[in-house]
Design an enzyme around this catalytic site. Structure first.
Site, PDB file in Angstrom:
ATOM      1  N   LYS A  26       7.761  -3.649  19.596  1.00 36.20           N
ATOM      2  CA  LYS A  26       8.039  -2.351  20.204  1.00 36.20           C
ATOM      3  C   LYS A  26       7.875  -1.289  19.110  1.00 36.20           C
ATOM      4  O   LYS A  26       8.713  -1.122  18.238  1.00 36.20           O
ATOM      5  CB  LYS A  26       9.459  -2.317  20.785  1.00 36.20           C
ATOM      6  CG  LYS A  26       9.746  -1.064  21.578  1.00 36.20           C
ATOM      7  CD  LYS A  26      10.768  -0.200  20.856  1.00 36.20           C
ATOM      8  CE  LYS A  26      10.999   1.128  21.530  1.00 36.20           C
ATOM      9  NZ  LYS A  26      10.157   2.219  21.005  1.00 36.20           N
TER      10      LYS A  26
ATOM     11  N   GLY B 211      14.412   1.583  10.790  1.00 31.65           N
ATOM     12  CA  GLY B 211      14.651   2.868  11.442  1.00 31.65           C
ATOM     13  C   GLY B 211      15.938   3.489  10.944  1.00 31.65           C
ATOM     14  O   GLY B 211      16.381   3.201   9.834  1.00 31.65           O
TER      15      GLY B 211
ATOM     16  N   GLY C 130      20.414   1.236  13.757  1.00 30.03           N
ATOM     17  CA  GLY C 130      20.491  -0.042  13.050  1.00 30.03           C
ATOM     18  C   GLY C 130      21.848  -0.714  13.228  1.00 30.03           C
ATOM     19  O   GLY C 130      21.931  -1.922  13.445  1.00 30.03           O
TER      20      GLY C 130
ATOM     21  N   GLU D 214      16.308  -2.482   7.937  1.00 28.57           N
ATOM     22  CA  GLU D 214      15.980  -1.603   6.807  1.00 28.57           C
ATOM     23  C   GLU D 214      16.165  -0.186   7.322  1.00 28.57           C
ATOM     24  O   GLU D 214      15.422   0.275   8.173  1.00 28.57           O
ATOM     25  CB  GLU D 214      14.551  -1.878   6.342  1.00 28.57           C
ATOM     26  CG  GLU D 214      14.312  -1.395   4.937  1.00 28.57           C
ATOM     27  CD  GLU D 214      13.920   0.066   4.902  1.00 28.57           C
ATOM     28  OE1 GLU D 214      14.830   0.921   4.736  1.00 28.57           O
ATOM     29  OE2 GLU D 214      12.729   0.361   5.062  1.00 28.57           O
TER      30      GLU D 214
ATOM     31  N   CYS E 177      11.117   5.701   3.680  1.00 27.17           N
ATOM     32  CA  CYS E 177      12.489   5.252   3.418  1.00 27.17           C
ATOM     33  C   CYS E 177      12.728   5.248   1.920  1.00 27.17           C
ATOM     34  O   CYS E 177      13.856   5.365   1.465  1.00 27.17           O
ATOM     35  CB  CYS E 177      12.695   3.847   3.946  1.00 27.17           C
ATOM     36  SG  CYS E 177      12.436   3.744   5.687  1.00 27.17           S
TER      37      CYS E 177
ATOM     38  N   GLU F 265      20.198  11.474   4.312  1.00 27.70           N
ATOM     39  CA  GLU F 265      18.753  11.262   4.340  1.00 27.70           C
ATOM     40  C   GLU F 265      18.114  12.349   5.204  1.00 27.70           C
ATOM     41  O   GLU F 265      18.516  12.558   6.345  1.00 27.70           O
ATOM     42  CB  GLU F 265      18.423   9.889   4.939  1.00 27.70           C
ATOM     43  CG  GLU F 265      16.944   9.600   4.905  1.00 27.70           C
ATOM     44  CD  GLU F 265      16.569   8.237   5.479  1.00 27.70           C
ATOM     45  OE1 GLU F 265      17.078   7.871   6.565  1.00 27.70           O
ATOM     46  OE2 GLU F 265      15.742   7.540   4.855  1.00 27.70           O
TER      47      GLU F 265
END
Ligand code: UN1
Length: 498
Positions: A173, A226, A231, A248, A282, A382
Site C-alpha cells: 500500500k 511514515g 506508527g 521507521e 527521515c 520533525e
C-alpha cells in the site's frame, strides 16, 4: 494522456469500479494518473491472492527466489533513467536524486538476491549423543508493506526485496502521493517473472487499506515507514495480533560541528543534508549544532550558501532543490515557519513561499534557516521540509546533550578531526546511525537502517543482513538418530556414545 490505473492483484491489473484519486506533479500541477480508492472487498481479494501464492512461494528454493530479484535488478538498471523521471515528476526531488532513488532499488535488489544463497541458520551441538540441533529461517507468511512518498521506489524496494527473498508474498500500500512510482515499480517486478499473487498493489486510504492490512488475520507482518502517530497506531494493532512489525518513523537528526571541523567539508555536508530532497528525508539534517567558537563564521557561510541555492523544476539538471511534495506539505512547513517566528526563533534565511512565474504552479518554498532556542518547537519536532534549525553549543558534552534531547533517534553526525570526539560520538549519540565527517543522509543498503526511541523499536532494522529479521522467524529443529528415547536434562550420565 492521463492513465487510469487499476489494482495489481494475483498477477493482473484489475479494474476497480469505485472512487478514484489523482496524482500530480508538485512542480507544475499537472495531473499524471488516476488510481482506485480500493474497497474492503478489493483489499481482501489481494490478501487472498497473496495467501494462495505464499503456499508455493515459500517452497521455491531461496536461491531461485534470489535469481528473480537479480532479474528485477537488471530491468531496473535498464529502465533507470525512465523510472528516475517518474520519481522526479511525481515526488519532486531533483533528477540526480531521482536517479539515486532508483539506484537504491538496484543496489538493494542485487544485495538481497545474494541472501537467497546465504540465509544462514546455525548448527548447534546437542547435549545428547546421536542427536543434532539446528535453526532455520522460515518466512512468516503474507506481509503488508506500507510505504511513504519521499523515497517512492527505494523504500518499497527495501521492504519488498527482503520479503521476497525470505519467501513471503506481499500486499503493498503506497502513499497516495506517489502511486505511479509504486505502479511502475510493480510493473518491473511483474516483468521479472515473479509468480502471480506473490506481489500485489492496493492503493487507497490509510484508514481503509492501511488499517485493513494491519488488522487482516492472514497478514503475518507489517513493515511501515511514515509518521510517528500512525506508527504507534500500527504498533498497537499489530501487538493485538502478535505479528512482527518493522517501524521507521522519522527523525530530528543533528549535525554537530566541532571547533576543529574542516569548514568547507562541513558546509557541503550541511547543505546536502538539510536541503537534499527539500529536507523531506527521515534522515534529513534538520538541526545544526555548532561549537560556540565557530558559530558566527558557520552561520554567515550558511546564510550565504542557502540564499544562492537554485530552486526550480527538479527535472531541470541545473536545479539544486525542487518543490515540496504536496499542498499539505507546503502548508505544514509554512505553519512551522510561523511557529518559529512566534516563539522568537531568529529567521536567518528564507521563511516564505517562492512566488512568480513557474513557481506559482507548484509547491516551492525558499530554503529556510532559523537560529533557535534548544527548547523551541523548531528544535524538537520533525518538520520534514527545507527548514534548518541552528543551535549553539558550549562544548562536546553540551552538543551531545542537545543532539540527544529529542524524542527521535534515527541519524546523527559529527564533523571533527579529533579522534577522541569521533569515537566518543559513535557511542554517545542516541541514534541508529552516526556519520563521522559526512551528513546525516545517504545510508547504504548493505548496512542496517533504523533508529532508537520514537523512530521505532530497535528489534528490527531494514536493509543489511538484518532486513531478513522483519520477515522470517527462527525454527529450531532437533534430529535424534540414536534410535531410542533420549531425555534432555535427565539422561545426564550418558555423556559418551554414538
Ligand atoms: C528515508 O528518508 O526514510 O539515508 C530513507 C538516506 C536514504 C534513505 C532515506 N538512503 O538518506
Amino acid at each position: 494522456m492521463v492513465q487510469d490505473y487499476g489494482l495489481f492483484v494475483g498477477g493482473k491489473w484489475r479494474k476497480s469500479e469505485g472512487k478514484r484519486f489523482e496524482t500530480q506533479n508538485p512542480a507544475t500541477g499537472e495531473i499524471l494518473a488516476t488510481f482506485p480508492l480500493a474497497s474492503k472487498d478489493e483489499l481482501n481479494g489481494a490478501v487472498r491472492a497473496a495467501k494462495d501464492a505464499f503456499e508455493k512461494w515459500k517452497k521455491t528454493p531461496a536461491p531461485r527466489r534470489g535469481e528473480l530479484l537479480l532479474e528485477a535488478a537488471r530491468i531496473f538498471r535498464q529502465k533507470k533513467e525512465d523510472l528516475a523521471r517518474t520519481v522526479t515528476t511525481e515526488m519532486g526531488k531533483v533528477i540526480a536524486e531521482g536517479r539515486g532513488d532508483v539506484q537504491e532499488v538496484i543496489d538493494f535488489y542485487e544485495y538481497a538476491a545474494g541472501e537467497g544463497r546465504r540465509m544462514f541458520g546455525e548448527t548447534v551441538p546437542s547435549e545428547l549423543p546421536s542427536k543434532m540441533c539446528m535453526t532455520l529461517r522460515l518466512p512468516v507468511g503474507p506481509v503488508g508493506l506500507i510505504t511513504p512518498w519521499n523515497f517512492p521506489m527505494a523504500i518499497p524496494a527495501w521492504k519488498s526485496g527482503a520479503a521476497l527473498v525470505a519467501g513471503c508474498s506481499f500486499v503493498l500500500k503506497p502513499s497516495s502521493l506517489t502511486p505511479l512510482c509504486a505502479a511502475r515499480f510493480v510493473e518491473v517486478l511483474d516483468e521479472a517473472g515473479f509468480p502471480p499473487g506473490v506481489l500485489n498493489l492496493v492503493t487507497g486510504s490509510g484508514s481503509l487499506v492501511g488499517d485493513g492490512l494491519v488488522d487482516h488475520p492472514e497478514i503475518r507482518a507489517i513493515s511501515f515507514t511514515g509518521g510517528v502517530d500512525t506508527g504507534k497506531h500500527v504498533y498497537e494493532s499489530a501487538a493485538k495480533k502478535m505479528i512482527k512489525v518493522g517501524l521507521e518513523l522519522g527523525g530530528k537528526n543533528a549535525i554537530i560541528a566541532m571547533d576543529d571541523a574542516k569548514l568547507d567539508l562541513l558546509m557541503d555536508g550541511v547543505m546536502f543534508g538539510a536541503f537534499g530532497t527539500a529536507g523531506q528525508r527521515c534522515t534529513a539534517a534538520s538541526r545544526l549544532i555548532v561549537h560556540q567558537r565557530i558559530y558566527e563564521q558557520v552561520v554567515d557561510e550558511l546564510v550565504e550558501r542557502t540564499e544562492k541555492l537554485r530552486i526550480g523544476n527538479p527535472i531541470d539538471e541545473k536545479m539544486e532543490m525542487g518543490p515540496v511534495a504536496s499542498k499539505d506539505q507546503e502548508k505544514k512547513v509554512l505553519e512551522y515557519i510561523e511557529i518559529g517566528k512566534k516563539e522568537g526563533d531568529k529567521l536567518l534565511a528564507g521563511g516564505h513561499k517562492l512566488k512568480g512565474g513557474a513557481y506559482d504552479k507548484g509547491f516551492f518554498l525558499a530554503p529556510t534557516v532559523f537560529a533557535v532556542d534548544r527548547k523551541s518547537r523548531l528544535a524538537q519536532e520533525e518538520i520534514f521540509g527545507p527548514v534548518l534549525s541552528v543551535l549553539k553549543a558550549t562544548s562536546y558534552e553540551d552538543a551531545v546533550a542537545i543532539a540527544n534531547s529529542v524524542k527521535y533517534g534515527l541519524s546523527s553526525s559529527i564533523y571533527t578531526n579529533d579522534l577522541r570526539w569521533s569515537f566518543r560520538a559513535m557511542q554517545d549519540l542516541d541514534a541508529g546511525i552516526t556519520y563521522i565527517n559526512a551528513p546525516t543522509i545517504g545510508a547504504e543498503v548493505q548496512l542496517p537502517f533504523g533508529g532508537t526511541k520514537e523512530t521505532g523499536p530497535t528489534d528490527t532494522r531494514e536493509a543489511g543482513t538484518t532486513a531478513l529479521e522483519e520477515f522470517t522467524y527462527w525454527k529450531t529443529v532437533y534430529v535424534d538418530y540414536s534410535g531410542r528415547l533420549q531425555k534432555a536434562q535427565i539422561d545426564t550420565d550418558k555423556l559418551v556414545g554414538g
